[in-house]
Design a protein around this motif. Structure first.
Motif, short mmCIF file in Angstrom:
data_model
loop_
_atom_site.label_atom_id
_atom_site.label_comp_id
_atom_site.label_asym_id
_atom_site.label_seq_id
_atom_site.Cartn_x
_atom_site.Cartn_y
_atom_site.Cartn_z
N UNK A 32 7.50 12.12 14.02
CA UNK A 32 7.99 12.45 12.69
C UNK A 32 6.97 11.94 11.68
N UNK A 33 7.09 12.37 10.45
CA UNK A 33 6.10 11.99 9.44
C UNK A 33 6.03 10.47 9.28
N UNK A 34 7.18 9.81 9.33
CA UNK A 34 7.17 8.34 9.20
C UNK A 34 6.34 7.67 10.29
N UNK A 39 1.99 4.06 11.31
CA UNK A 39 0.75 3.82 12.07
C UNK A 39 -0.42 3.56 11.11
N UNK A 40 -0.55 4.43 10.10
CA UNK A 40 -1.63 4.27 9.12
C UNK A 40 -1.48 2.97 8.33
N UNK A 41 -0.26 2.61 7.98
CA UNK A 41 -0.02 1.38 7.22
C UNK A 41 -0.37 0.14 8.03
N UNK A 42 0.01 0.13 9.29
CA UNK A 42 -0.33 -1.00 10.16
C UNK A 42 -1.85 -1.15 10.25
N UNK A 43 -2.54 -0.05 10.48
CA UNK A 43 -4.00 -0.09 10.60
C UNK A 43 -4.69 -0.47 9.30
N UNK A 44 -4.04 -0.19 8.17
CA UNK A 44 -4.61 -0.57 6.87
C UNK A 44 -4.39 -2.05 6.57
N UNK A 130 0.74 10.87 3.54
CA UNK A 130 -0.24 10.42 2.56
C UNK A 130 -1.65 10.31 3.12
N UNK A 131 -1.77 10.11 4.43
CA UNK A 131 -3.07 10.02 5.06
C UNK A 131 -3.58 8.59 5.16
N UNK A 132 -4.41 8.38 6.16
CA UNK A 132 -4.95 7.05 6.47
C UNK A 132 -5.70 6.44 5.30
N UNK A 133 -6.54 7.22 4.66
CA UNK A 133 -7.35 6.69 3.56
C UNK A 133 -6.50 6.18 2.40
N UNK A 134 -5.40 6.85 2.13
CA UNK A 134 -4.51 6.42 1.04
C UNK A 134 -3.96 5.02 1.31
N UNK A 135 -3.54 4.76 2.54
CA UNK A 135 -3.00 3.44 2.88
C UNK A 135 -4.06 2.36 2.79
N UNK A 136 -5.27 2.67 3.22
CA UNK A 136 -6.37 1.69 3.12
C UNK A 136 -6.64 1.36 1.65
#
Length: 149
Positions: A32-34, A39-44, A130-136
């Protein structure tokens, strides 16, 4: 420094056509989108996750999101909290009009998280990507802004 990701997942989805839109499977393996956002938030570097949900779909949310989709594995990477959006949870001096059943919306949903958030935070919608870059960029801003303040 720990940062918090607040996911607003209490939406009714009246235009979605039935079911809980936040649980709609989008990825090739039923993600799902979440799932992607977390995943992206954890990596950021985000260290805490707060789900804002409605009490009336807590059971579905915990069973479908936590057990089936995301699983308890996120608790290995970040603290997880749940808060409930309730139409009667209003600032002092305000009351819910008789007969109102619809949630108040984004502002009130955010207020529901105030008791569990004590770090810099970002708020996202459960059904937007939002994409990985946004979270970073968001995480880096929160860390650097806190140091400047």
């Amino acid at each position: 420094m720990k940062t918090t990701l607040i996911i607003m997942a209490a939406g009714i989805g009246s235009r979605f056509g039935g079911g809980i839109k936040q649980l709609a499977k989008m990825g090739p393996n039923g993600e799902i989108i979440m799932d992607y956002s977390i995943y992206d938030a954890i990596n950021a570097g985000f260290g805490k996750l707060v789900f804002v949900i409605r009490k009336d779909f807590e059971q579905d949310f915990r069973e479908k999101i936590i057990k089936e989709v995301i699983g308890n594995r996120i608790q290995n990477y970040m603290d997880v909290e749940y808060v409930f959006q309730d139409i009667n949870d209003l600032p002092e001096g305000f009351t819910c009009p008789e007969g109102r059943t619809k949630p108040w919306g984004t502002g009130q949903a955010i207020l529901c998280a105030k008791s569990v958030v004590d770090t810099p935070y970002v708020i996202i919608n459960a059904d937007d990507y939002y994409g990985k870059e946004a979270f970073v960029k968001l995480h880096d801003f929160l860390i650097n802004h806190e140091k400047m303040g």
